[in-house]
Structures are given as structure tokens and as C-alpha cells.
Design an enzyme around this catalytic site. Structure first.
Site, short mmCIF file in Angstrom:
data_model
loop_
_atom_site.label_atom_id
_atom_site.label_comp_id
_atom_site.label_asym_id
_atom_site.label_seq_id
_atom_site.Cartn_x
_atom_site.Cartn_y
_atom_site.Cartn_z
N LYS A 169 33.78 -3.08 -25.66
CA LYS A 169 34.23 -2.70 -24.35
C LYS A 169 35.54 -3.38 -23.98
O LYS A 169 36.28 -2.91 -23.11
CB LYS A 169 33.19 -3.07 -23.29
CG LYS A 169 31.87 -2.41 -23.48
CD LYS A 169 30.88 -2.90 -22.44
CE LYS A 169 29.48 -2.44 -22.80
NZ LYS A 169 28.49 -3.09 -21.96
N GLY A 170 35.86 -4.46 -24.61
CA GLY A 170 36.96 -5.31 -24.18
C GLY A 170 38.34 -4.72 -24.21
O GLY A 170 39.22 -5.15 -23.48
N GLU A 229 42.19 -3.71 -30.48
CA GLU A 229 41.18 -4.74 -30.22
C GLU A 229 41.65 -5.64 -29.09
O GLU A 229 42.86 -5.84 -28.92
CB GLU A 229 40.96 -5.53 -31.51
CG GLU A 229 39.96 -6.64 -31.45
CD GLU A 229 38.52 -6.19 -31.28
OE1 GLU A 229 38.18 -5.75 -30.16
OE2 GLU A 229 37.73 -6.30 -32.22
N ASP A 270 39.40 -13.17 -33.12
CA ASP A 270 38.89 -14.53 -33.01
C ASP A 270 38.42 -14.98 -34.39
O ASP A 270 39.23 -15.34 -35.24
CB ASP A 270 37.76 -14.53 -31.98
CG ASP A 270 37.31 -15.90 -31.53
OD1 ASP A 270 37.66 -16.89 -32.17
OD2 ASP A 270 36.58 -15.98 -30.52
N PHE A 307 37.72 -20.46 -24.34
CA PHE A 307 36.97 -19.24 -24.03
C PHE A 307 37.73 -18.51 -22.93
O PHE A 307 37.92 -19.05 -21.84
CB PHE A 307 35.54 -19.55 -23.60
CG PHE A 307 34.68 -18.33 -23.63
CD1 PHE A 307 34.01 -18.00 -24.78
CD2 PHE A 307 34.58 -17.50 -22.53
CE1 PHE A 307 33.23 -16.84 -24.85
CE2 PHE A 307 33.81 -16.35 -22.58
CZ PHE A 307 33.13 -16.02 -23.73
#
Length: 178
Positions: A42-43, A98, A102, A151
Site C-alpha cells: 500500500k505504501g 516502491e 529497506d 523507522f
């Protein structure tokens, strides 16, 4: 929500400027071609929408859902790709869009998954890259920003489905996700 933010890393203005630069580069690299942009949900949805508006080429936009995080702040190491590909990839110039590169686990699995469908070319565009966290040797062809090993949330990125609607990218206070 804003009380959960440690630092704003990339402002809305800086993000928009960089996305225009990425769009310009893609336009140059694929001049005269049409593209298939595959967004990883979803990002990526906000990043893909803004990037697509700067791509002046004919392009088809499709989505895949893949995750190795779930509701955790660390990768499970197991990639779930929901559904599969219900659109034609064979012979097309494909860019996977994307939100963040990471560990490389999800993107490595996605590249292999899409490559099995025989695109003419396959590249990756990520808004954020966290090379310090890489577990697999993968790099993006187009990168918005290198991101510190924190984060991050905002601009489509979430923690437990929250914070996606922030117009910037920010680090989250550790007590929120610990």
C-alpha cells in the site's frame, strides 16, 4: 499523530522537487517508449500518483500487494504477494514503484516474480533507500532519497496502517513502535 513524530526528514516541498527530477529522468531514459508502472501497495500509492503526473510518456499503471512486515516494525523475512499478476507484462518496459527499499527482501521477491512474466526491461524506482538495513544485494535504478536507519512514516509509509496521510516523511518516536 504529530506528537508521535521525532523529526521531519524530508519536507513536502523537497519531496515534490525530487519527484519531478525522477519523472524527468524516466522521461529521458524511456523517450519514445510506453511504460508499465507496477506500484507496490500500500505504501507507494501517494508516491506513484505524484510520479506518474511527471511522466510524459504513455504508461499503464497496475498494482501488486506485497509485504514482509504486517503490523510489525521489522521484516518477517517471508514475502507475501497477494493475488498474482492479472495483466500482461510480456515484452513491456516495466518499472516497479516502491515506497522504501529497506532489507531488500520484498523487492528481491517482487523482481523475481515480475521477471518470470518476461518483460522487455525491468527497473525499480523507490522513494526511499535505507542501505544500512540491506540483507540482500539489491539496488534501485531510480532513488528519491537515501534514508537514515530510522523507522519512517508519512507520504504513504505507515506503522500499523497509521501515518500514511502525512505530507512529509518523518522518523517515528521509538516508544511508538517498540
Amino acid at each position: 499523530m504529530k506528537n508521535d513524530i521525532k523529526d521531519i526528514l524530508f519536507s513536502e516541498e523537497v519531496i515534490q522537487e525530487r519527484i519531478k527530477e525522477l519523472g524527468d529522468q524516466i522521461n529521458r531514459d524511456y523517450a519514445g517508449k510506453s511504460l508499465l508502472l507496477i506500484g507496490v501497495l500500500k505504501g507507494c500509492f501517494i508516491f506513484l500518483a505524484d510520479l506518474a503526473r511527471h511522466i510524459e510518456l504513455e504508461c499503464e499503471i497496475r498494482f501488486l500487494t506485497a509485504s514482509s512486515y504486517g503490523f510489525s516494525s521489522v521484516s518477517s523475512g517471508k514475502v507475501n504477494i497477494d493475488g498474482g499478476i492479472d495483466f500482461d507484462v510480456k515484452g513491456k518496459d516495466v518499472i516497479i514503484i516502491e515506497d522504501i527499499l529497506d532489507s531488500g527482501i520484498t523487492l528481491t521477491a517482487l523482481r523475481a516474480f515480475v521477471a518470470k512474466h518476461k518483460p522487455a526491461s525491468l527497473k525499480v524506482c523507490t522513494m526511499l533507500d535505507k542501505p544500512e538495513r540491506r540483507q540482500l544485494p539489491i539496488t534501485a535504478d531510480y532513488t528519491g532519497f537515501e534514508c537514515p536507519n530510522e523507522f519512517v512514516v508519512g507520504y504513504g509509509l505507515d506503522y500499523a496502517e497509521r501515518y500514511r496521510n502525512l505530507p512529509y516523511v518523518a522518523s517515528l518516536k521509538p516508544e511508538i513502535y517498540s
